[in-house]
Write an enzyme that holds these catalytic residues in place. Sequence first.
Site, PDB file in Angstrom:
ATOM      1  N   LEU A 103      20.751 -18.289 -17.246  1.00 11.59           N
ATOM      2  CA  LEU A 103      19.515 -17.841 -16.592  1.00 11.59           C
ATOM      3  C   LEU A 103      19.669 -16.507 -15.875  1.00 11.59           C
ATOM      4  CD1 LEU A 103      16.601 -18.575 -15.529  1.00 11.59           C
ATOM      5  CD2 LEU A 103      17.749 -19.626 -13.581  1.00 11.59           C
ATOM      6  N   ARG A 152       4.864 -24.608 -15.140  1.00 13.48           N
ATOM      7  CA  ARG A 152       5.292 -24.532 -13.751  1.00 13.48           C
ATOM      8  C   ARG A 152       5.439 -23.078 -13.312  1.00 13.48           C
ATOM      9  NH1 ARG A 152      10.034 -23.639 -11.295  1.00 13.48           N
ATOM     10  NH2 ARG A 152      11.431 -23.974 -13.067  1.00 13.48           N
ATOM     11  N   HIS A 159      11.954 -20.247 -20.135  1.00 11.36           N
ATOM     12  CA  HIS A 159      12.080 -19.171 -19.153  1.00 11.36           C
ATOM     13  C   HIS A 159      12.195 -17.857 -19.903  1.00 11.36           C
ATOM     14  CE1 HIS A 159      13.454 -16.704 -15.866  1.00 11.36           C
ATOM     15  NE2 HIS A 159      13.238 -17.694 -15.024  1.00 11.36           N
ATOM     16  N   HIS A 179      14.052 -24.212 -20.253  1.00 14.87           N
ATOM     17  CA  HIS A 179      14.441 -24.157 -18.855  1.00 14.87           C
ATOM     18  C   HIS A 179      14.028 -25.378 -18.038  1.00 14.87           C
ATOM     19  CE1 HIS A 179      15.489 -22.230 -15.105  1.00 14.87           C
ATOM     20  NE2 HIS A 179      14.252 -22.233 -14.664  1.00 14.87           N
ATOM     21  N   ARG A 191       5.172 -17.732 -16.408  1.00 14.91           N
ATOM     22  CA  ARG A 191       6.297 -17.749 -17.351  1.00 14.91           C
ATOM     23  C   ARG A 191       5.883 -17.993 -18.797  1.00 14.91           C
ATOM     24  NH1 ARG A 191      10.855 -20.930 -13.724  1.00 14.91           N
ATOM     25  NH2 ARG A 191      11.278 -19.142 -12.383  1.00 14.91           N
ATOM     26  N   PHE A 231       6.985 -13.356  -6.820  1.00 14.03           N
ATOM     27  CA  PHE A 231       7.419 -14.144  -7.973  1.00 14.03           C
ATOM     28  C   PHE A 231       6.247 -14.353  -8.920  1.00 14.03           C
ATOM     29  CE2 PHE A 231      10.876 -16.904  -9.466  1.00 14.03           C
ATOM     30  CZ  PHE A 231      11.948 -16.342  -8.815  1.00 14.03           C
ATOM     31  N   GLU A 243      13.749 -14.808 -12.350  1.00 14.77           N
ATOM     32  CA  GLU A 243      12.499 -14.058 -12.303  1.00 14.77           C
ATOM     33  C   GLU A 243      12.479 -13.153 -11.069  1.00 14.77           C
ATOM     34  OE1 GLU A 243       9.226 -16.605 -13.440  1.00 14.77           O
ATOM     35  OE2 GLU A 243       8.140 -15.908 -11.697  1.00 14.77           O
ATOM     36  N   GLN A 303       9.058 -25.719 -20.275  1.00 11.61           N
ATOM     37  CA  GLN A 303       9.011 -24.311 -19.920  1.00 11.61           C
ATOM     38  C   GLN A 303      10.147 -23.541 -20.590  1.00 11.61           C
ATOM     39  OE1 GLN A 303       9.609 -22.717 -15.620  1.00 11.61           O
ATOM     40  NE2 GLN A 303       7.519 -22.313 -16.286  1.00 11.61           N
TER      41      GLN A 303
END
Lengths: 597, 239
Positions: free
Chosen positions: A254, A400, A244, A355, A288, A121, A257, A242
């Site tokens: 969404l 994050r 995304h 996000h 991100r 990730f 990721e 954030q």
Amino acid sequence: MSAKVTVRKFDAVIVGAGGAGLRAAIQLSEAGLKTAVITKVFPTRSHTVAAQGGVAASLGNSEEDHWHWHMYDTVKGSDWLGDQDAIEFMCRKANECVIELEHYGMPFDRTDNGRIYQRPFGGHMSNFGEKPVRRSCAAADRTGHAMLHAMYQRNIKANTQFFVEWMALDLIRDAEGEVLGVTAMEMETGEIYAFHSKATIFATGGAGRIYYSSTNAFINTGDGVGMAARAGIPLEDMEFWQFHPTGVAGAGVLITEGVRGEGGILRNANKERFMERYAPNAKDLASRDVVSRAMVTEINEGRGCGPNKDFVYLDITHLDPATIMKRLPGIHEIGIQFAGVDCLKEMLPVVPTCHYQMGGIPTNYHGQVVVPGKRTQNEIVPGFFAAGECACASVHGANRLGTNSLLDLLVFGKSAGETAVDELKKSPKSHKELPADAFDRTLARLDRLNTQKGGSNVHESRLDMQRSMQKHAGVFRFDNLLKEGVQKILDIQKDVQQTEIKDKSKVFNTARIEALELDNLIEVAVATMVSAEARKESRGAHVRDDAPDTPERPNGRDDANWLKHSLWYKEGNRLDYKSVNLRPLSVDTIALKTRAY
Amino acid sequence: MTTARTLQFKIYRYDPDTDQKPTMQDISVEIDATDRKLLDALVKLKAKDDAIAFRRSCREGVCGSDALNINGRNGLACLTDIASFPEGKPIVLRPLPGLPVIRDLIVDMTQFFKQYHSIKPYLINNDPPPERERLQSPEEREELNGLYECILCACCSTSCPSFWWNPDKFVGPAGLLAAYRFIADTRDQATNERLDNLEDPYRLFRCHTIMNCVDVCPKGLNPTKAIGKIKDMMVQRSI
């Protein structure tokens, strides 16, 4: 509406039944405390259900891993704005919390030797930033769903008492600042209650609906954050949101990721894998904020895709279809439903989409809410706890990492629950008396809404707010737009203070609920805009034109002046700051350096 | 992509606070080319008439909030394509059938969740938990596919005539799917207890394989198949 308020007493009240609330509830119910969980939707409708890619833990099931590497990645991901004591605590607790979930029955995917499946990730690396590592524990691309249901199921086993479709309205705080519970509305009847408690835990999630384009559910309206702000609690680091990288263009839904974790590649109009230019080492698996900015730069420089050149493509057509259908079945479904694209054969149109709220109600790593006081900058607010996206521990700092949100809600949901249990068991106390004005704020809000004439429209005011946030506080920020944005959002706040609803029914009045939610959203929007305008540097997700990348200040980060947390107070719309905790619990400080992937 | 057009609706309206009985409201709304799903249109309708009450949350088919009866068939508003509606005919929206109506399109789901809770929807394993995860092979884990993905939207149970007749006695397709999800889990030790819990003329055996549940499930799950497997296990253990 009658002004009658029925009071009910509990040892503890938890507001919110998403991941953090359900995890805290397990702790309290299993300890035998009289606990109420108030939730405005049935627990499995909470937004944790939409998390896809996984939860981080250095289990090392597929390759060597260590919590210290995870900690390093999280500090670096936060652009050094995260508190290192809380980050160490979270990364060290990760394995225990994920294994517990497995024991609760969560259906994780499995490796060939029967262990929990892990995938790479963004921003998660081995050996202090060397190369991507398989750290994200996943149940296909439905990790949040599998997790939320497993925790709800565990709560059924523990006989947790839920108040489903009850909306908390305001925090009850006495003259000494102690928190004594909340007021709430039973949505089916419109009746108002007070939950009088010795411990109050907020687990109300984020407020991603302040933006026009958001991956967030309709219910993500920052209710706990708004309630805290109205009760005089400052909000921490609200400028950090954030975006995304991969929301479905147009729809906002969404795309995990995990798609890039499984080998997906971002491409511009020339079919180029552009992330190689921005993050030569981590490429599509950079953090991100880095990926989102690269995408917007591609679009701004004319290399966007489609007739309006306003999105980029996420390409997995080179992956084995069997792998896609096994590891990413939900994404295949979302592609067809919301983009009209079969991702086995065609590329998915994606665009950075709001996000996650990195900031929130300030807490320590025990889940206790802390505010600046006479003696220290982190004095505990008695009786008040917060966990999950509504809280700011702060583990995410300025950005994050993917999969750290599910970890955050597990670790701090549990921690807040444990701390509350400890306090209540060690020093049993009776309920402190409610102050005479305990319900005043709530009743005034409801009365205003019932009697408002010639006011503003809820739907229109909300749209105004969302469009302003999108334009003035987006992926890239500009000094002049932020200044205008502050003025605009304060004007919109005036509209929100006089919203009018046509529906006056007592029974399941969703117009009233949306108006009350907007009261919370606007607090978050103002906090965000004011905090963002004031922070004159670029850090993590907050990047502004007048703080560019220079040799003296790489990435535009200004540690000399801005290595500090913002604290926004509703009263007087003012800002204060507090220092970042750079001292971990047991290891050495992860020293400041320039962030590159 | 849809095209900009006007959608005509007939919507079930009932507010016990003011109405003697339910009515069907005729209302229309302009939609844009970017409005893809029925839920997009409902949100626009609510901007026009804020008293229309319905549930919604994730708008992407994972939370299970916005199940409705759409032109006579149960489904999620957020996964129903506007383009699938024939032009010139009003779209008829009613609350899920068979459950008491609280208001407008919002039903009281107490009975549905009571049945879900009745099957003990949690892992039962009385061995002391090991330090690490309980092991499960990828093949064993695969047995849970098609079972654990249920979003508890109630489209299935409220399309089932057996559930309409006996909502208090028949567990219904959603609850039985969940029951089999735990029976099929190699980590669960309560198979016999779970079968005992269903061995009754109503709880399981009111399923007459009408298969409306399979037909309407927005997640493409197959409760009838799971129910069949439980029935097989009942037979197996009685031999």
